[in-house]
Design an enzyme around this catalytic site. Structure first.
Site, PDB file in Angstrom:
ATOM      1  N   HIS A 131     -11.343   2.523   3.626  1.00 29.15           N
ATOM      2  CA  HIS A 131     -11.435   1.187   3.026  1.00 29.15           C
ATOM      3  C   HIS A 131     -11.778   0.171   4.113  1.00 29.15           C
ATOM      4  CE1 HIS A 131      -9.024   3.607   0.296  1.00 29.15           C
ATOM      5  NE2 HIS A 131      -9.424   2.796  -0.675  1.00 29.15           N
ATOM      6  N   ASP A 142     -14.363   1.728   0.660  1.00 31.51           N
ATOM      7  CA  ASP A 142     -14.184   1.049  -0.624  1.00 31.51           C
ATOM      8  C   ASP A 142     -13.578  -0.348  -0.454  1.00 31.51           C
ATOM      9  OD1 ASP A 142     -14.849   3.565  -1.474  1.00 31.51           O
ATOM     10  OD2 ASP A 142     -13.070   3.867  -2.715  1.00 31.51           O
TER      11      ASP A 142
HETATM   12 NI    NI Z   1     -10.640   0.771  -4.461  1.00 30.60          NI
END
Ligand code: NI
Length: 279
Positions: A229, A78
């Site tokens: 991430h 992400d």
């Molecule tokens: Ni996020």
């Protein structure tokens, strides 16, 4: 008619082409797993070297019925893209015959066009993570739609295909979010907590990296969706271990879309999915 929300997407076609090409290669060489096979380019011809019939969406449906005991998980990243971390992750995926899903923040699309193109070329999936990384539960219905649609438009105009899935920032979803998402909402079943130790308030130490690696690898099961991430150096470093270790444990690393198709799950707009474990 509405077999799946992805039925008509170009992404499925590309995926189907890859699967059929992989099957043809496997059959002709007696090599085992599809992931040992070089990636077909996006521009792959619609017939195989063996002269098989044109590939259609049926290839994906067939895989659904025959996935059997194959263990697979979806790595998801992400908040990106970012440089150089996303590129490093893409390098590691390529080396290990793996794919992943990148939930991108719309406002970053214009700055990282080359990275997004590379994600697409490598067969990775691009998901929507809102335009400004907004918490959906704090937004009006109108603003939820604006956040997702703006990101769809940015990705579509760059890559020709809009994201088909949404990840709500922070995993925060309520009924208003589901009603206005306009696509399936994909959360996760394994949180590596790289966000806790990879950001400005964390520390990129060997001990913290080991925690993230163990979280991603040790208890992961067939059908899991793993949260990371591609914004942190720590995460890219951890992937040097996570990706080969998952492969060594026998997992195929596929996109979310592929995971759901292999596990015969038809995602629906506004529904929330955390894994494909079949529980
Ligand atoms: Ni996020």
């Amino acid at each position: 008619m509405n077999r799946s929300v992805f039925s008509k997407s170009a992404a499925v076609l590309i995926c189907s082409m890859y699967l059929a090409a992989a099957a043809a290669f496997s059959a002709s060489t007696d090599v085992g797993l599809p992931e040992t096979i070089p990636q077909e380019p996006v521009t792959a011809p619609q017939t195989t070297a063996a002269g098989r019939a044109p590939v259609t969406e049926r290839a994906a449906e067939t895989e659904c019925a025959t996935a059997g005991d194959r263990k697979m998980v979806a790595l998801t990243f992400d908040d990106g893209p970012s440089v150089p971390h996303t590129d490093k992750i893409l390098d590691l995926l390529t080396i290990n015959g793996a794919k992943a899903t990148f939930f991108v923040v719309g406002q970053r699309v214009s700055e990282y066009e080359q990275v997004l193109r590379r994600e697409q070329e490598l067969g990775c999936q691009i998901g929507n993570h809102t335009f400004d990384h907004k918490t959906l539960t704090a937004l009006t219905a109108e603003n939820i739609r604006a956040q997702t649609e703006k990101t769809d438009t940015a990705v579509q105009s760059l890559l020709g295909v809009a994201p088909q899935i949404l990840r709500a920032p922070g995993g925060s979803v309520n009924s208003k979010g589901r009603q206005n998402a306009g696509k399936p909402i994909v959360l996760w079943s394994v949180d590596t907590e790289d966000w806790r130790v990879g950001g400005k308030r964390g520390k990129n130490t060997p001990a913290n990296r080991e925690k993230v690696i163990r979280a991603a690898v040790d208890n992961t099961q067939d059908g899991d969706i793993i949260l990371m991430h591609d914004l942190y150096a720590l995460t890219a470093q951890c992937c040097e271990q996570i990706i080969p270790q998952l492969r060594q444990k026998g997992f195929e690393l596929v996109t979310v879309q592929e995971l759901m198709e292999y596990k015969c799950i038809e995602m629906q707009k506004g529904a929330v999915y955390r894994s494909a474990r079949g529980e």
